[in-house]
Design a protein around this motif. Structure first.
Motif, PDB file in Angstrom:
ATOM      1  N   ALA A   1      37.705  47.258  43.334  1.00  0.00           N
ATOM      2  CA  ALA A   1      37.074  46.401  44.345  1.00  0.00           C
ATOM      3  C   ALA A   1      38.007  46.165  45.527  1.00  0.00           C
ATOM      4  O   ALA A   1      37.563  46.096  46.677  1.00  0.00           O
ATOM      5  CB  ALA A   1      36.661  45.067  43.724  1.00  0.00           C
TER       6      ALA A   1
ATOM      7  N   GLY B   1      36.345  47.497  48.643  1.00  0.00           N
ATOM      8  CA  GLY B   1      35.692  46.320  49.216  1.00  0.00           C
ATOM      9  C   GLY B   1      35.684  46.288  50.729  1.00  0.00           C
ATOM     10  O   GLY B   1      36.346  47.070  51.401  1.00  0.00           O
ATOM     11  N   GLY B   2      34.903  45.330  51.240  1.00  0.00           N
ATOM     12  CA  GLY B   2      34.771  45.155  52.678  1.00  0.00           C
ATOM     13  C   GLY B   2      33.307  45.066  53.053  1.00  0.00           C
ATOM     14  O   GLY B   2      32.440  45.318  52.234  1.00  0.00           O
TER      15      GLY B   2
ATOM     16  N   ILE C   1      28.888  38.848  49.591  1.00  0.00           N
ATOM     17  CA  ILE C   1      27.795  38.644  48.635  1.00  0.00           C
ATOM     18  C   ILE C   1      26.987  37.398  49.005  1.00  0.00           C
ATOM     19  O   ILE C   1      25.761  37.404  48.935  1.00  0.00           O
ATOM     20  CB  ILE C   1      28.353  38.516  47.196  1.00  0.00           C
ATOM     21  CG1 ILE C   1      29.028  39.837  46.779  1.00  0.00           C
ATOM     22  CG2 ILE C   1      27.253  38.156  46.200  1.00  0.00           C
ATOM     23  CD1 ILE C   1      29.757  39.789  45.444  1.00  0.00           C
TER      24      ILE C   1
ATOM     25  N   LYS D   1      34.578  38.255  48.541  1.00  0.00           N
ATOM     26  CA  LYS D   1      33.639  38.836  47.555  1.00  0.00           C
ATOM     27  C   LYS D   1      32.531  39.559  48.318  1.00  0.00           C
ATOM     28  O   LYS D   1      31.621  38.932  48.865  1.00  0.00           O
ATOM     29  CB  LYS D   1      33.033  37.743  46.650  1.00  0.00           C
ATOM     30  CG  LYS D   1      34.068  36.964  45.843  1.00  0.00           C
ATOM     31  CD  LYS D   1      34.809  37.806  44.814  1.00  0.00           C
ATOM     32  CE  LYS D   1      36.272  37.939  45.170  1.00  0.00           C
ATOM     33  NZ  LYS D   1      37.216  37.517  44.176  1.00  0.00           N
TER      34      LYS D   1
ATOM     35  N   PHE E   1      31.851  44.569  44.814  1.00  0.00           N
ATOM     36  CA  PHE E   1      31.191  44.281  43.530  1.00  0.00           C
ATOM     37  C   PHE E   1      30.580  45.545  42.933  1.00  0.00           C
ATOM     38  O   PHE E   1      30.869  45.916  41.790  1.00  0.00           O
ATOM     39  CB  PHE E   1      30.107  43.210  43.736  1.00  0.00           C
ATOM     40  CG  PHE E   1      29.502  42.710  42.452  1.00  0.00           C
ATOM     41  CD1 PHE E   1      29.872  41.475  41.928  1.00  0.00           C
ATOM     42  CD2 PHE E   1      28.552  43.459  41.761  1.00  0.00           C
ATOM     43  CE1 PHE E   1      29.316  41.001  40.744  1.00  0.00           C
ATOM     44  CE2 PHE E   1      27.995  42.998  40.573  1.00  0.00           C
ATOM     45  CZ  PHE E   1      28.376  41.768  40.066  1.00  0.00           C
TER      46      PHE E   1
ATOM     47  N   MET F   1      33.060  42.081  37.049  1.00  0.00           N
ATOM     48  CA  MET F   1      32.818  41.680  38.440  1.00  0.00           C
ATOM     49  C   MET F   1      32.102  40.338  38.533  1.00  0.00           C
ATOM     50  O   MET F   1      32.317  39.574  39.477  1.00  0.00           O
ATOM     51  CB  MET F   1      32.011  42.777  39.160  1.00  0.00           C
ATOM     52  CG  MET F   1      32.846  43.939  39.649  1.00  0.00           C
ATOM     53  SD  MET F   1      33.895  43.542  41.079  1.00  0.00           S
ATOM     54  CE  MET F   1      35.436  43.154  40.326  1.00  0.00           C
TER      55      MET F   1
ATOM     56  N   ASP G   1      34.790  37.826  38.137  1.00  0.00           N
ATOM     57  CA  ASP G   1      35.571  37.778  39.377  1.00  0.00           C
ATOM     58  C   ASP G   1      34.861  36.907  40.420  1.00  0.00           C
ATOM     59  O   ASP G   1      35.493  36.074  41.082  1.00  0.00           O
ATOM     60  CB  ASP G   1      35.752  39.219  39.879  1.00  0.00           C
ATOM     61  CG  ASP G   1      36.511  39.292  41.185  1.00  0.00           C
ATOM     62  OD1 ASP G   1      37.682  38.912  41.185  1.00  0.00           O
ATOM     63  OD2 ASP G   1      35.922  39.719  42.195  1.00  0.00           O
TER      64      ASP G   1
ATOM     65  N   THR H   1      43.729  31.898  48.488  1.00  0.00           N
ATOM     66  CA  THR H   1      44.744  30.978  47.977  1.00  0.00           C
ATOM     67  C   THR H   1      44.921  31.216  46.475  1.00  0.00           C
ATOM     68  O   THR H   1      44.052  31.765  45.828  1.00  0.00           O
ATOM     69  CB  THR H   1      44.340  29.502  48.194  1.00  0.00           C
ATOM     70  OG1 THR H   1      43.029  29.324  47.672  1.00  0.00           O
ATOM     71  CG2 THR H   1      44.361  29.146  49.667  1.00  0.00           C
TER      72      THR H   1
ATOM     73  N   ASP I   1      42.858  33.356  38.757  1.00  0.00           N
ATOM     74  CA  ASP I   1      42.944  34.636  39.496  1.00  0.00           C
ATOM     75  C   ASP I   1      43.198  35.814  38.557  1.00  0.00           C
ATOM     76  O   ASP I   1      42.648  36.890  38.750  1.00  0.00           O
ATOM     77  CB  ASP I   1      44.097  34.582  40.517  1.00  0.00           C
ATOM     78  CG  ASP I   1      43.702  33.831  41.783  1.00  0.00           C
ATOM     79  OD1 ASP I   1      42.488  33.744  42.060  1.00  0.00           O
ATOM     80  OD2 ASP I   1      44.608  33.340  42.479  1.00  0.00           O
TER      81      ASP I   1
ATOM     82  N   LYS J   1      44.492  43.543  51.524  1.00  0.00           N
ATOM     83  CA  LYS J   1      44.565  42.114  51.221  1.00  0.00           C
ATOM     84  C   LYS J   1      45.491  41.428  52.207  1.00  0.00           C
ATOM     85  O   LYS J   1      46.455  42.013  52.673  1.00  0.00           O
ATOM     86  CB  LYS J   1      45.096  41.899  49.796  1.00  0.00           C
ATOM     87  CG  LYS J   1      44.053  42.019  48.714  1.00  0.00           C
ATOM     88  CD  LYS J   1      44.674  41.798  47.354  1.00  0.00           C
ATOM     89  CE  LYS J   1      45.184  40.383  47.158  1.00  0.00           C
ATOM     90  NZ  LYS J   1      44.134  39.447  46.734  1.00  0.00           N
TER      91      LYS J   1
HETATM   92  N1  CTP Z   1      36.998  42.467  47.021  1.00  0.00           N
HETATM   93  C1  CTP Z   1      35.734  42.711  47.543  1.00  0.00           C
HETATM   94  N2  CTP Z   1      34.624  42.415  46.814  1.00  0.00           N
HETATM   95  C2  CTP Z   1      34.722  41.886  45.561  1.00  0.00           C
HETATM   96  C3  CTP Z   1      35.996  41.628  45.016  1.00  0.00           C
HETATM   97  C4  CTP Z   1      37.120  41.928  45.773  1.00  0.00           C
HETATM   98  O1  CTP Z   1      35.610  43.208  48.665  1.00  0.00           O
HETATM   99  N3  CTP Z   1      33.592  41.621  44.880  1.00  0.00           N
HETATM  100  C5  CTP Z   1      38.177  42.809  47.843  1.00  0.00           C
HETATM  101  C6  CTP Z   1      38.353  41.833  49.019  1.00  0.00           C
HETATM  102  O2  CTP Z   1      38.904  42.563  50.091  1.00  0.00           O
HETATM  103  C7  CTP Z   1      39.359  40.837  48.467  1.00  0.00           C
HETATM  104  C8  CTP Z   1      40.257  41.725  47.633  1.00  0.00           C
HETATM  105  O3  CTP Z   1      39.366  42.693  47.069  1.00  0.00           O
HETATM  106  O4  CTP Z   1      40.071  40.166  49.466  1.00  0.00           O
HETATM  107  C9  CTP Z   1      41.027  40.997  46.556  1.00  0.00           C
HETATM  108  O5  CTP Z   1      40.172  40.342  45.648  1.00  0.00           O
HETATM  109  P1  CTP Z   1      40.456  38.856  45.193  1.00  0.00           P
HETATM  110  O6  CTP Z   1      41.908  38.604  45.039  1.00  0.00           O
HETATM  111  O7  CTP Z   1      39.592  38.615  44.020  1.00  0.00           O
HETATM  112  O8  CTP Z   1      39.861  38.016  46.431  1.00  0.00           O
HETATM  113  P2  CTP Z   1      40.531  36.971  47.423  1.00  0.00           P
HETATM  114  O9  CTP Z   1      40.487  37.548  48.791  1.00  0.00           O
HETATM  115  O10 CTP Z   1      41.829  36.511  46.889  1.00  0.00           O
HETATM  116  O11 CTP Z   1      39.498  35.773  47.398  1.00  0.00           O
HETATM  117  P3  CTP Z   1      39.300  34.600  46.326  1.00  0.00           P
HETATM  118  O12 CTP Z   1      40.123  33.449  46.766  1.00  0.00           O
HETATM  119  O13 CTP Z   1      37.841  34.338  46.412  1.00  0.00           O
HETATM  120  O14 CTP Z   1      39.704  35.129  44.991  1.00  0.00           O
END
Ligand code: CTP
Ligand code: MG
Length: 196
Positions: free
Chosen positions: A33, A37-38, A42, A58, A63, A110, A113, A129, A135, A192
């Motif tokens: 992901a 992702g990008g 959702i 997300k 996803f 997912m 997540d 954060t 996490d 990220k």
């Molecule tokens: N990502 C995504 N879609 C998802 C899960 C993850 O596009 N369903 C990508 C995003 O670019 C995200 C990166 O993977 O920034 C890292 O995922 P994660 O650490 O889970 O997200 P965070 O940006 O840290 O956000 P959160 O605080 O909601 O966990």
């Protein structure tokens, strides 16, 4: 009654590897992901009680791409087990039940997540954060919850009655290390904003 046929002949180390092997379809989605992702979030940018439902981290692409990669790896594993001498301890079960297990692990990962981000937003933590524990384990909690819900017999045979239970112990240690490594790579690749 179904009897589990793998006797306790495996060492704890071998058992741990079997347990990790069976969770691979749930470990792959998270890093996939990050890479895939990008785009459209959702939650489509919607908020609930003043904060985003899930947040921009997300996305649909993440996803769907993540879950698909996990399930694809799972199918490769099913094929590998069937064409090898590996015993029941390494098996996702007979076809088509094996497919259901793999789908539960990939999708559950997912879902967990997304659920983790939902919880983070509700307690006022912005996207990206740190939420120690949540996490690292959100996706494994999601995968275990879904597989326990829909494929309890398989879970029981391997992780309760079978010796893959050592795999759960191994997951507690391996998952945070994997998570840390992947996020540093995601950060270096510019996927990220933060290296955690
Ligand atoms: N990502 C995504 N879609 C998802 C899960 C993850 O596009 N369903 C990508 C995003 O670019 C995200 C990166 O993977 O920034 C890292 O995922 P994660 O650490 O889970 O997200 P965070 O940006 O840290 O956000 P959160 O605080 O909601 O966990
Ligand atoms: Mg994060």
């Amino acid at each position: 009654m179904h009897v589990f046929h793998t006797p306790l002949t495996m060492s704890p180390v071998e058992s741990a590897f079997a347990g990790l092997w069976l969770m691979l379809p749930a470990l792959v989605p998270n890093p996939a992901a990050v890479l895939l992702g990008g785009g459209r979030p959702i939650d489509l940018g919607k908020s609930w009680r003043g904060t985003r439902l899930l947040g921009d981290g997300k996305t649909w692409r993440g996803f769907v791409g993540g879950a698909t990669c996990g399930m694809f790896v799972g199918l490769l594993q099913v094929g590998a087990v069937e064409s090898s001498e590996l015993g029941d301890a390494w098996s996702f079960g007979p076809w088509p039940s094996a497919l259901a297990v793999v789908v539960c692990l990939g999708l559950g990962s997912m879902l967990g997540d997304s659920m983790g981000s939902f919880v983070k937003r509700r307690i006022g933590l912005d996207r990206g954060t740190k939420a120690p524990g949540l996490d690292q384990y959100n996706f494994i909690i999601g995968a275990l919850a879904i597989v326990i819900l829909f494929r309890f017999t398989w879970f029981e045979e391997h992780y309760i009655e079978g010796n893959a239970a050592w795999g759960l112990v191994a997951l507690l240690i391996v998952v945070p290390l994997l998570h840390r490594g992947i996020n540093i790579i995601g950060y270096k690749l510019g996927k990220k904003n933060v290296p955690w």
